[in-house]
Design a protein around this motif. Structure first.
Motif, short mmCIF file in Angstrom:
data_model
loop_
_atom_site.label_atom_id
_atom_site.label_comp_id
_atom_site.label_asym_id
_atom_site.label_seq_id
_atom_site.Cartn_x
_atom_site.Cartn_y
_atom_site.Cartn_z
N GLN A 65 0.84 -1.17 0.00
CA GLN A 65 0.00 0.00 0.00
C GLN A 65 0.89 1.24 0.00
OE1 GLN A 65 -3.26 -2.47 0.02
NE2 GLN A 65 -3.32 -0.27 -0.15
N LEU B 264 -14.91 0.28 -8.10
CA LEU B 264 -14.64 1.59 -7.52
C LEU B 264 -15.20 2.69 -8.42
CD1 LEU B 264 -12.13 -0.36 -6.61
CD2 LEU B 264 -11.26 1.79 -5.70
N PHE C 270 -11.42 5.17 -0.65
CA PHE C 270 -9.99 4.93 -0.84
C PHE C 270 -9.33 6.15 -1.48
CE2 PHE C 270 -9.74 0.43 0.04
CZ PHE C 270 -11.02 -0.03 -0.19
N PHE D 235 -3.05 2.52 -3.95
CA PHE D 235 -4.18 2.76 -3.07
C PHE D 235 -3.80 2.68 -1.60
CE2 PHE D 235 -7.99 2.90 -5.70
CZ PHE D 235 -7.51 2.45 -6.91
N GLY D 236 -4.53 3.44 -0.80
CA GLY D 236 -4.46 3.28 0.64
C GLY D 236 -5.33 2.11 1.07
N SER D 237 -5.42 1.93 2.36
CA SER D 237 -6.14 0.78 2.90
C SER D 237 -7.64 1.04 3.08
CB SER D 237 -5.53 0.36 4.24
OG SER D 237 -5.41 1.50 5.08
N TYR E 285 -6.09 -4.88 -11.27
CA TYR E 285 -5.80 -4.77 -9.85
C TYR E 285 -6.37 -5.98 -9.12
CZ TYR E 285 -4.73 0.16 -10.77
OH TYR E 285 -4.20 1.32 -11.25
N GLN F 208 -7.75 -7.08 -5.33
CA GLN F 208 -8.18 -6.54 -4.04
C GLN F 208 -8.54 -7.68 -3.10
OE1 GLN F 208 -11.68 -4.01 -4.01
NE2 GLN F 208 -10.98 -2.95 -2.16
N GLY G 137 -7.00 -2.37 0.20
CA GLY G 137 -7.12 -1.58 -1.02
C GLY G 137 -6.61 -2.37 -2.21
N PRO G 138 -7.03 -1.98 -3.41
CA PRO G 138 -6.56 -2.68 -4.61
C PRO G 138 -5.05 -2.57 -4.79
CG PRO G 138 -8.47 -1.32 -5.09
CD PRO G 138 -8.01 -0.94 -3.72
N GLN G 139 -4.46 -3.63 -5.33
CA GLN G 139 -3.02 -3.61 -5.64
C GLN G 139 -2.83 -3.82 -7.13
OE1 GLN G 139 -0.10 -5.33 -3.26
NE2 GLN G 139 -1.27 -5.35 -1.37
N PHE G 140 -1.96 -3.01 -7.70
CA PHE G 140 -1.71 -2.99 -9.14
C PHE G 140 -1.03 -4.27 -9.58
CE2 PHE G 140 -0.89 -1.04 -13.17
CZ PHE G 140 0.39 -1.39 -13.54
N GLN H 63 -0.38 -3.20 -16.46
CA GLN H 63 -1.10 -2.29 -17.35
C GLN H 63 -0.74 -2.60 -18.79
OE1 GLN H 63 -0.17 2.17 -17.95
NE2 GLN H 63 -1.92 2.18 -16.55
N ARG I 163 4.35 -3.32 -14.54
CA ARG I 163 3.97 -4.50 -13.78
C ARG I 163 4.20 -4.24 -12.30
NH1 ARG I 163 3.19 -9.78 -15.43
NH2 ARG I 163 3.23 -11.30 -13.73
N LEU J 128 -10.97 -10.08 -5.19
CA LEU J 128 -11.75 -9.38 -6.22
C LEU J 128 -10.75 -8.83 -7.24
CD1 LEU J 128 -14.58 -8.23 -7.07
CD2 LEU J 128 -13.95 -6.17 -5.81
N LEU K 149 -10.10 -6.44 -10.32
CA LEU K 149 -10.69 -5.24 -10.91
C LEU K 149 -9.92 -4.84 -12.16
CD1 LEU K 149 -11.04 -3.34 -7.56
CD2 LEU K 149 -12.96 -4.07 -8.96
N PHE L 83 -13.21 2.05 -13.27
CA PHE L 83 -13.18 0.66 -12.87
C PHE L 83 -14.45 -0.09 -13.28
CE2 PHE L 83 -9.45 -0.02 -10.21
CZ PHE L 83 -8.99 1.27 -10.09
N GLY M 247 -15.75 -5.77 -11.35
CA GLY M 247 -14.88 -6.77 -10.77
C GLY M 247 -15.34 -8.20 -10.98
#
Lengths: 112, 114
Positions: A2, A43, A88, A102-104, B35, B37, B42-45, B48, B57, B88, B90, B105, B108
């Protein structure tokens, strides 16, 4: 990993009250964005503030950005039950990166 | 104007299997990002795609791969599924002409690995 933390993690308020959420980040940024997520769905983009801006408004939303403190806040005025969601913050990197970090998140509950 | 669409909405797989998720970007958008999640996070990348190539990446293993088609739609493939891949997923689309600043977005795909 994060980008940073959001504060508080959870917030419960009465309808009509204001809700304030804070976000901190770690690296330089081009812009900071706020998103809303309802019940684990996709989102929804709320507002974008660029690194050279200090404050921005959109309807009942007010966002501030303090790049010296690497922090931002989102204020929702006159909250409604429909505002219940997770919020977020996300930063777009200052390194020509196009990935959002993103934050948490803050879980907001607006009680009718 | 259709927004970002994803399919399927839900998926259940077992460990070791492979999965393919699909995404159609918002009309006029040429860049697709994926992403992951996890619950309560929060979503993680993941990565792209632009011009049918992986451009960036995140910190994900090679088990995660993707593809972008000439019509800008995209697929995310995950091989050798692990329990920890339950999340999830996304998809987000953006427009190079708008500097890809705002990402829109989809709803999902919720993946459960048993």
């Amino acid at each position: 990993s994060q980008q940073g933390e959001e504060d508080p993690q959870a917030l419960s308020i009465q309808e009509g009250e204001n809700a304030t959420m804070n976000c901190s980040y770690k690296t330089s940024i081009n812009n900071l964005q706020w998103y809303r997520q309802n019940s684990g769905r996709g989102l929804v983009h709320l507002i974008l503030i660029r690194s050279n801006e200090r404050e921005k408004h959109s309807g009942r939303l007010r966002v501030t950005l303090d790049t010296s403190k690497k922090s931002s806040s989102l204020l929702i005025t006159a909250s409604r039950a429909a505002d219940t969601a997770s919020y977020f913050c996300a930063t777009l990197g200052g390194d020509s990166s196009y990935k959002l970090i993103f934050g948490s998140g803050t879980r907001l509950l607006v009680r009718p | 104007d259709a927004g970002v669409t994803q399919s399927p909405t839900h998926l259940i797989k077992t460990r070791g299997q492979q999965v393919t998720l699909r995404c159609s970007p918002k009309s006029g958008h040429d860049t697709v990002s994926w992403y992951q999640q996890a619950l309560g996070q929060g979503p993680q990348f993941i990565f792209q795609y632009y011009e049918e190539e992986e451009r960036q990446r995140g910190n994900f293993p090679d088990r995660f791969s993707g593809h972008q088609f000439p019509n800008y739609s995209s697929e995310l493939n995950v091989n050798a599924l692990l329990l920890g891949d339950s999340a999830l997923y996304l998809c987000a689309s953006s427009d190079t002409g708008q500097l890809r600043e705002t990402q829109y977005f989809g709803p999902g795909t919720r993946l459960l690995v048993l």
